[in-house]
Design a protein around this motif. Structure first.
Motif, PDB file in Angstrom:
ATOM      1  N   VAL A   9       0.790  -1.634  -0.042  1.00  0.00           N
ATOM      2  CA  VAL A   9       0.055  -0.107  -0.050  1.00  0.00           C
ATOM      3  C   VAL A   9       0.995   1.494   0.030  1.00  0.00           C
ATOM      4  O   VAL A   9       0.579   2.303  -0.091  1.00  0.00           O
ATOM      5  N   ALA A  10       2.199   1.175   0.191  1.00  0.00           N
ATOM      6  CA  ALA A  10       2.828   2.194   0.171  1.00  0.00           C
ATOM      7  C   ALA A  10       2.869   3.563  -1.494  1.00  0.00           C
ATOM      8  O   ALA A  10       2.520   2.762  -2.286  1.00  0.00           O
ATOM      9  N   GLY A  11       2.592   4.190  -1.601  1.00  0.00           N
ATOM     10  CA  GLY A  11       2.985   4.926  -2.085  1.00  0.00           C
ATOM     11  C   GLY A  11       3.795   5.139  -3.183  1.00  0.00           C
ATOM     12  O   GLY A  11       3.647   5.678  -4.545  1.00  0.00           O
ATOM     13  N   SER A  12       4.850   4.992  -2.579  1.00  0.00           N
ATOM     14  CA  SER A  12       5.953   4.523  -3.792  1.00  0.00           C
ATOM     15  C   SER A  12       7.500   4.318  -3.138  1.00  0.00           C
ATOM     16  O   SER A  12       7.341   4.055  -2.059  1.00  0.00           O
ATOM     17  N   LEU A  13       8.028   3.281  -4.076  1.00  0.00           N
ATOM     18  CA  LEU A  13       9.452   2.557  -4.301  1.00  0.00           C
ATOM     19  C   LEU A  13       9.993   3.131  -3.380  1.00  0.00           C
ATOM     20  O   LEU A  13      11.274   2.481  -1.862  1.00  0.00           O
ATOM     21  N   GLU A  14      10.232   4.898  -3.382  1.00  0.00           N
ATOM     22  CA  GLU A  14      11.170   5.119  -1.805  1.00  0.00           C
ATOM     23  C   GLU A  14      11.013   4.957  -1.117  1.00  0.00           C
ATOM     24  O   GLU A  14      11.820   5.054   0.589  1.00  0.00           O
ATOM     25  N   GLU A  15       9.091   4.876  -0.450  1.00  0.00           N
ATOM     26  CA  GLU A  15       8.937   5.234   0.653  1.00  0.00           C
ATOM     27  C   GLU A  15       9.277   3.489   1.400  1.00  0.00           C
ATOM     28  O   GLU A  15       9.468   2.766   2.262  1.00  0.00           O
ATOM     29  N   VAL A  16       8.717   2.548   0.478  1.00  0.00           N
ATOM     30  CA  VAL A  16       8.902   1.073   0.656  1.00  0.00           C
ATOM     31  C   VAL A  16      10.345   1.410   1.246  1.00  0.00           C
ATOM     32  O   VAL A  16      11.069   0.305   2.131  1.00  0.00           O
ATOM     33  N   LEU A  17      11.564   1.606  -0.013  1.00  0.00           N
ATOM     34  CA  LEU A  17      13.449   1.336   0.433  1.00  0.00           C
ATOM     35  C   LEU A  17      13.259   2.438   1.934  1.00  0.00           C
ATOM     36  O   LEU A  17      14.210   1.498   2.888  1.00  0.00           O
ATOM     37  N   ASN A  18      13.161   3.467   2.369  1.00  0.00           N
ATOM     38  CA  ASN A  18      12.952   3.929   3.490  1.00  0.00           C
ATOM     39  C   ASN A  18      12.506   2.756   4.655  1.00  0.00           C
ATOM     40  O   ASN A  18      13.828   2.482   5.945  1.00  0.00           O
ATOM     41  N   GLU A  19      11.374   2.270   5.191  1.00  0.00           N
ATOM     42  CA  GLU A  19      11.091   1.059   5.394  1.00  0.00           C
ATOM     43  C   GLU A  19      12.059   0.075   5.350  1.00  0.00           C
ATOM     44  O   GLU A  19      12.040  -0.108   6.892  1.00  0.00           O
ATOM     45  N   GLU A  20      12.219  -0.082   4.671  1.00  0.00           N
ATOM     46  CA  GLU A  20      13.455  -1.428   4.640  1.00  0.00           C
ATOM     47  C   GLU A  20      14.714  -1.290   5.411  1.00  0.00           C
ATOM     48  O   GLU A  20      14.880  -2.146   6.363  1.00  0.00           O
ATOM     49  N   PHE A  21      15.058  -0.501   5.611  1.00  0.00           N
ATOM     50  CA  PHE A  21      16.264   0.668   6.049  1.00  0.00           C
ATOM     51  C   PHE A  21      16.280   0.233   7.407  1.00  0.00           C
ATOM     52  O   PHE A  21      16.471  -0.208   8.272  1.00  0.00           O
ATOM     53  N   ARG A  22      14.041   0.532   7.964  1.00  0.00           N
ATOM     54  CA  ARG A  22      14.245   1.279   9.638  1.00  0.00           C
ATOM     55  C   ARG A  22      14.324  -0.905   9.390  1.00  0.00           C
ATOM     56  O   ARG A  22      14.484  -0.697  11.091  1.00  0.00           O
ATOM     57  N   VAL A  23      13.572  -1.126   9.134  1.00  0.00           N
ATOM     58  CA  VAL A  23      13.455  -2.383   9.297  1.00  0.00           C
ATOM     59  C   VAL A  23      14.960  -3.020   9.624  1.00  0.00           C
ATOM     60  O   VAL A  23      14.903  -3.750  10.737  1.00  0.00           O
ATOM     61  N   SER A  24      15.447  -3.166   8.967  1.00  0.00           N
ATOM     62  CA  SER A  24      16.800  -3.903   8.809  1.00  0.00           C
ATOM     63  C   SER A  24      17.893  -3.258   9.872  1.00  0.00           C
ATOM     64  O   SER A  24      18.570  -3.901   9.924  1.00  0.00           O
ATOM     65  N   VAL A  25      17.876  -1.822  10.324  1.00  0.00           N
ATOM     66  CA  VAL A  25      18.113  -1.551  11.326  1.00  0.00           C
ATOM     67  C   VAL A  25      17.836  -2.169  12.633  1.00  0.00           C
ATOM     68  O   VAL A  25      19.104  -2.843  13.452  1.00  0.00           O
ATOM     69  N   ALA A  26      16.589  -2.151  12.704  1.00  0.00           N
ATOM     70  CA  ALA A  26      15.703  -2.844  13.809  1.00  0.00           C
ATOM     71  C   ALA A  26      16.143  -3.948  14.158  1.00  0.00           C
ATOM     72  O   ALA A  26      16.506  -4.558  15.019  1.00  0.00           O
ATOM     73  N   CYS A  27      16.386  -5.192  12.567  1.00  0.00           N
ATOM     74  CA  CYS A  27      17.076  -6.819  12.729  1.00  0.00           C
ATOM     75  C   CYS A  27      18.400  -7.040  14.064  1.00  0.00           C
ATOM     76  O   CYS A  27      18.760  -7.396  13.962  1.00  0.00           O
ATOM     77  N   LEU A  28      19.269  -5.745  13.294  1.00  0.00           N
ATOM     78  CA  LEU A  28      20.774  -5.700  13.478  1.00  0.00           C
ATOM     79  C   LEU A  28      20.885  -5.773  15.337  1.00  0.00           C
ATOM     80  O   LEU A  28      21.894  -6.330  15.998  1.00  0.00           O
ATOM     81  N   GLY A  29      19.727  -5.273  15.520  1.00  0.00           N
ATOM     82  CA  GLY A  29      19.477  -4.373  17.533  1.00  0.00           C
ATOM     83  C   GLY A  29      18.549  -6.168  17.711  1.00  0.00           C
ATOM     84  O   GLY A  29      18.723  -5.870  19.043  1.00  0.00           O
ATOM     85  N   SER A  30      18.320  -6.863  16.950  1.00  0.00           N
ATOM     86  CA  SER A  30      17.644  -8.084  17.730  1.00  0.00           C
ATOM     87  C   SER A  30      18.073  -9.617  18.709  1.00  0.00           C
ATOM     88  O   SER A  30      19.184  -9.705  18.016  1.00  0.00           O
ATOM     89  N   ALA A  31      18.401  -9.596  19.572  1.00  0.00           N
ATOM     90  CA  ALA A  31      18.002 -10.577  19.966  1.00  0.00           C
ATOM     91  C   ALA A  31      17.894 -11.993  19.390  1.00  0.00           C
ATOM     92  O   ALA A  31      19.396 -12.801  18.956  1.00  0.00           O
ATOM     93  N   ASP A  32      17.333 -11.832  18.645  1.00  0.00           N
ATOM     94  CA  ASP A  32      16.616 -13.311  17.626  1.00  0.00           C
ATOM     95  C   ASP A  32      18.027 -13.715  16.233  1.00  0.00           C
ATOM     96  O   ASP A  32      18.372 -14.641  15.751  1.00  0.00           O
ATOM     97  N   LEU A  33      18.619 -12.282  16.160  1.00  0.00           N
ATOM     98  CA  LEU A  33      19.905 -12.140  15.020  1.00  0.00           C
ATOM     99  C   LEU A  33      20.880 -13.268  15.946  1.00  0.00           C
ATOM    100  O   LEU A  33      21.847 -13.817  15.047  1.00  0.00           O
ATOM    101  N   VAL A  34      21.609 -12.133  16.949  1.00  0.00           N
ATOM    102  CA  VAL A  34      22.264 -13.169  18.106  1.00  0.00           C
ATOM    103  C   VAL A  34      21.880 -14.039  18.089  1.00  0.00           C
ATOM    104  O   VAL A  34      22.461 -15.412  17.838  1.00  0.00           O
ATOM    105  N   GLU A  35      20.923 -14.920  18.511  1.00  0.00           N
ATOM    106  CA  GLU A  35      20.520 -16.364  18.806  1.00  0.00           C
ATOM    107  C   GLU A  35      20.364 -17.463  16.955  1.00  0.00           C
ATOM    108  O   GLU A  35      20.695 -18.016  17.358  1.00  0.00           O
ATOM    109  N   GLY A  36      20.217 -17.208  16.181  1.00  0.00           N
ATOM    110  CA  GLY A  36      20.380 -17.590  14.745  1.00  0.00           C
ATOM    111  C   GLY A  36      21.792 -17.709  14.546  1.00  0.00           C
ATOM    112  O   GLY A  36      22.515 -18.322  14.030  1.00  0.00           O
ATOM    113  N   ILE A  37      22.996 -16.298  14.408  1.00  0.00           N
ATOM    114  CA  ILE A  37      24.107 -16.224  14.539  1.00  0.00           C
ATOM    115  C   ILE A  37      24.866 -17.710  15.562  1.00  0.00           C
ATOM    116  O   ILE A  37      25.994 -18.461  15.051  1.00  0.00           O
ATOM    117  N   ARG A  38      24.387 -17.410  16.807  1.00  0.00           N
ATOM    118  CA  ARG A  38      24.882 -18.552  17.726  1.00  0.00           C
ATOM    119  C   ARG A  38      24.859 -19.706  17.437  1.00  0.00           C
ATOM    120  O   ARG A  38      25.096 -20.264  17.289  1.00  0.00           O
TER     121      ARG A  38
END
Length: 117
Positions: free
Chosen positions: A39-68
């Motif tokens: 439902v996003a208005g543009s590809l740029e909006e989606v990329l901005n949000e994907e960046f937010r999600v990616s940054v948040a994932c880097l701080g996720s405990a599950d990322l660390v657990e998955g790597i472990r």
């Protein structure tokens, strides 16, 4: 997942099993991200949000657990938190979409994509 498991198609059941073995939080975030992108208005909006999600994932405990589980101990037995998709809250998922302030990617002016679940 229930529909995949109940479909009677072996490939569908296998797909459900694979998805259910992944981080429940990551699965919920991915689903919300896909729905919001629709439902996003543009590809740029989606990329901005994907960046937010990616940054948040880097701080996720599950990322660390998955790597472990995959790289460090190699036991292939991650202990996700929360352990099941039913335990993942909307509030927990929403944190992955929170604005980053000065760290925003900035392809467009700050906007909020419709809060599709």
């Amino acid at each position: 997942m229930a529909r995949l498991q109940a479909s009677g198609v072996p490939e569908a059941a296998k797909a459900a099993e694979q998805v259910l073995s992944k981080s429940p939080t990551a699965c919920a975030v991915t689903l919300r991200s896909l729905r919001r992108a629709r439902v996003a208005g543009s590809l740029e909006e989606v990329l901005n949000e994907e960046f937010r999600v990616s940054v948040a994932c880097l701080g996720s405990a599950d990322l660390v657990e998955g790597i472990r589980a995959q790289v460090v101990d190699k036991d292939r037995n991650p202990h996700w938190s929360p352990a099941t998709i039913d335990e993942v809250t909307d509030a927990a998922v929403a944190t992955f979409f929170a604005p980053l302030g000065d760290l925003e990617l900035g392809l467009t002016a700050p906007t909020t994509i419709g809060d599709q679940q």
